[in-house]
Design a protein around this motif. Sequence first.
Motif, PDB file in Angstrom:
ATOM      1  N   ASN A  71       0.811  -1.208   0.000  1.00 52.09           N
ATOM      2  CA  ASN A  71       0.000   0.000   0.000  1.00 52.09           C
ATOM      3  C   ASN A  71       0.854   1.272   0.000  1.00 52.09           C
ATOM      4  OD1 ASN A  71       1.049  -0.069   2.572  1.00 52.09           O
ATOM      5  ND2 ASN A  71      -0.908  -0.372   3.615  1.00 52.09           N
ATOM      6  N   GLY A  72       2.185   1.119  -0.018  1.00 53.38           N
ATOM      7  CA  GLY A  72       3.087   2.259  -0.050  1.00 53.38           C
ATOM      8  C   GLY A  72       3.450   2.819   1.303  1.00 53.38           C
ATOM      9  N   ASN A  73       2.939   2.236   2.384  1.00 54.31           N
ATOM     10  CA  ASN A  73       3.225   2.748   3.716  1.00 54.31           C
ATOM     11  C   ASN A  73       4.518   2.164   4.275  1.00 54.31           C
ATOM     12  OD1 ASN A  73       0.868   4.241   3.733  1.00 54.31           O
ATOM     13  ND2 ASN A  73      -0.320   2.630   4.743  1.00 54.31           N
ATOM     14  N   PRO A  74       5.376   2.991   4.866  1.00 50.97           N
ATOM     15  CA  PRO A  74       6.613   2.479   5.476  1.00 50.97           C
ATOM     16  C   PRO A  74       6.310   1.458   6.571  1.00 50.97           C
ATOM     17  CG  PRO A  74       6.673   4.878   5.300  1.00 50.97           C
ATOM     18  CD  PRO A  74       5.261   4.455   4.983  1.00 50.97           C
ATOM     19  N   ASN A  75       7.112   0.406   6.606  1.00 54.16           N
ATOM     20  CA  ASN A  75       7.036  -0.620   7.653  1.00 54.16           C
ATOM     21  C   ASN A  75       5.737  -1.420   7.641  1.00 54.16           C
ATOM     22  OD1 ASN A  75       9.013  -1.477   9.590  1.00 54.16           O
ATOM     23  ND2 ASN A  75       7.592  -0.974  11.212  1.00 54.16           N
ATOM     24  N   ASP A  76       5.011  -1.419   6.539  1.00 58.87           N
ATOM     25  CA  ASP A  76       3.725  -2.112   6.473  1.00 58.87           C
ATOM     26  C   ASP A  76       3.815  -3.429   5.714  1.00 58.87           C
ATOM     27  OD1 ASP A  76       1.229  -1.846   7.589  1.00 58.87           O
ATOM     28  OD2 ASP A  76       0.335  -0.857   5.862  1.00 58.87           O
ATOM     29  N   GLY A  77       5.003  -3.762   5.206  1.00 54.05           N
ATOM     30  CA  GLY A  77       5.135  -4.991   4.436  1.00 54.05           C
ATOM     31  C   GLY A  77       5.027  -6.253   5.253  1.00 54.05           C
ATOM     32  N   GLN A  78       5.186  -6.124   6.584  1.00 52.34           N
ATOM     33  CA  GLN A  78       5.091  -7.281   7.463  1.00 52.34           C
ATOM     34  C   GLN A  78       3.653  -7.711   7.715  1.00 52.34           C
ATOM     35  OE1 GLN A  78       6.809  -5.798  11.051  1.00 52.34           O
ATOM     36  NE2 GLN A  78       5.507  -4.006  11.031  1.00 52.34           N
ATOM     37  N   ASN A  79       2.687  -6.898   7.297  1.00 59.05           N
ATOM     38  CA  ASN A  79       1.276  -7.232   7.468  1.00 59.05           C
ATOM     39  C   ASN A  79       0.812  -8.021   6.254  1.00 59.05           C
ATOM     40  OD1 ASN A  79       1.087  -5.751   9.934  1.00 59.05           O
ATOM     41  ND2 ASN A  79       1.023  -3.866   8.745  1.00 59.05           N
ATOM     42  N   PHE A  80       0.888  -9.339   6.350  1.00 57.47           N
ATOM     43  CA  PHE A  80       0.703 -10.189   5.182  1.00 57.47           C
ATOM     44  C   PHE A  80      -0.741 -10.266   4.701  1.00 57.47           C
ATOM     45  CE2 PHE A  80       4.483 -12.388   7.262  1.00 57.47           C
ATOM     46  CZ  PHE A  80       5.388 -11.585   6.604  1.00 57.47           C
ATOM     47  N   ASP A  81      -1.669  -9.718   5.478  1.00 54.15           N
ATOM     48  CA  ASP A  81      -3.039  -9.622   4.988  1.00 54.15           C
ATOM     49  C   ASP A  81      -3.193  -8.438   4.045  1.00 54.15           C
ATOM     50  OD1 ASP A  81      -2.589  -7.840   7.087  1.00 54.15           O
ATOM     51  OD2 ASP A  81      -4.695  -7.833   7.703  1.00 54.15           O
ATOM     52  N   LYS A  82      -2.179  -7.546   4.033  1.00 56.12           N
ATOM     53  CA  LYS A  82      -2.209  -6.363   3.179  1.00 56.12           C
ATOM     54  C   LYS A  82      -1.110  -6.381   2.118  1.00 56.12           C
ATOM     55  CE  LYS A  82      -3.887  -3.506   7.024  1.00 56.12           C
ATOM     56  NZ  LYS A  82      -3.573  -2.331   7.894  1.00 56.12           N
TER      57      LYS A  82
END
Length: 264
Positions: free
Chosen positions: A137-148
Amino acid sequence: MSICSVSHRPVIAPRLEPVSSPVQRVASTPVSRPGNDLRQKLMTDSFEQGPSRLGGVSGAFTKSFAGPGFGAPSAGSTEPVNPSEPWLAKNNVGSPYNSNMLFIEPSQKSQFKYTNTFTNNTNQPQTITLWNKTGENGNPNDGQNFDKSTPKTFTLQPGESQLVAFDNNSSVAWCASKDGTAKPGANSGQTWGEATFANAATGWSGYDTSQISPAGHNGKMSITNEATGHTVTETNAWQTPSDDPAGRDVGVPAGPLNLVTTLG
């Protein structure tokens, strides 16, 4: 260090030297925003900040060719960020998402500037989950949320290795499955590895291991810089947010970086 809960170490800005010199702690006073102090502190790794954190080199780093086949740099990844707000940086995730990471053959290694060779030294299959810290989604540090965000996964049989190449300004993390499955949620209880390759602002790279969160982190993992032999393992991983970065965060000045991550 990126994790999936708020029990995270704060931003620490150690003096980053070549690995032949010990890492030292220096004071850091990042800009705060009401109600979001902790979130800001969680979104940057000290090992990639380079000498600019100490009043040295500043400004955008001139990118160099990292190898063939990567996608175009992702939106926002080339935009400069205020040095006092490193948590707002959007690392390169490629366009399309995850095209900053390529599975390659050993014979192709010389074509790429930044690589990590994953090796399974256990007696059972190990499935690796590898993700960009910046989310889909382009948000920093959000890649660890595997539902997103969608990570990359691959399974290594005992004794097997997989070589992965990374583009400039990639900031990634990975862990191994407890039970050999490819389900991302099965992996979050393991030791985590983290690396940044050619931070856009400084050119520096770096790596570390972490067992901070979620509770129950375990598993043997070592990460070695092929050029220097400098290694971090689960025994000197981040354990608490207040740990001293010496021996944990390994900063590497601008230039090629070839890592080896060994499980078991």
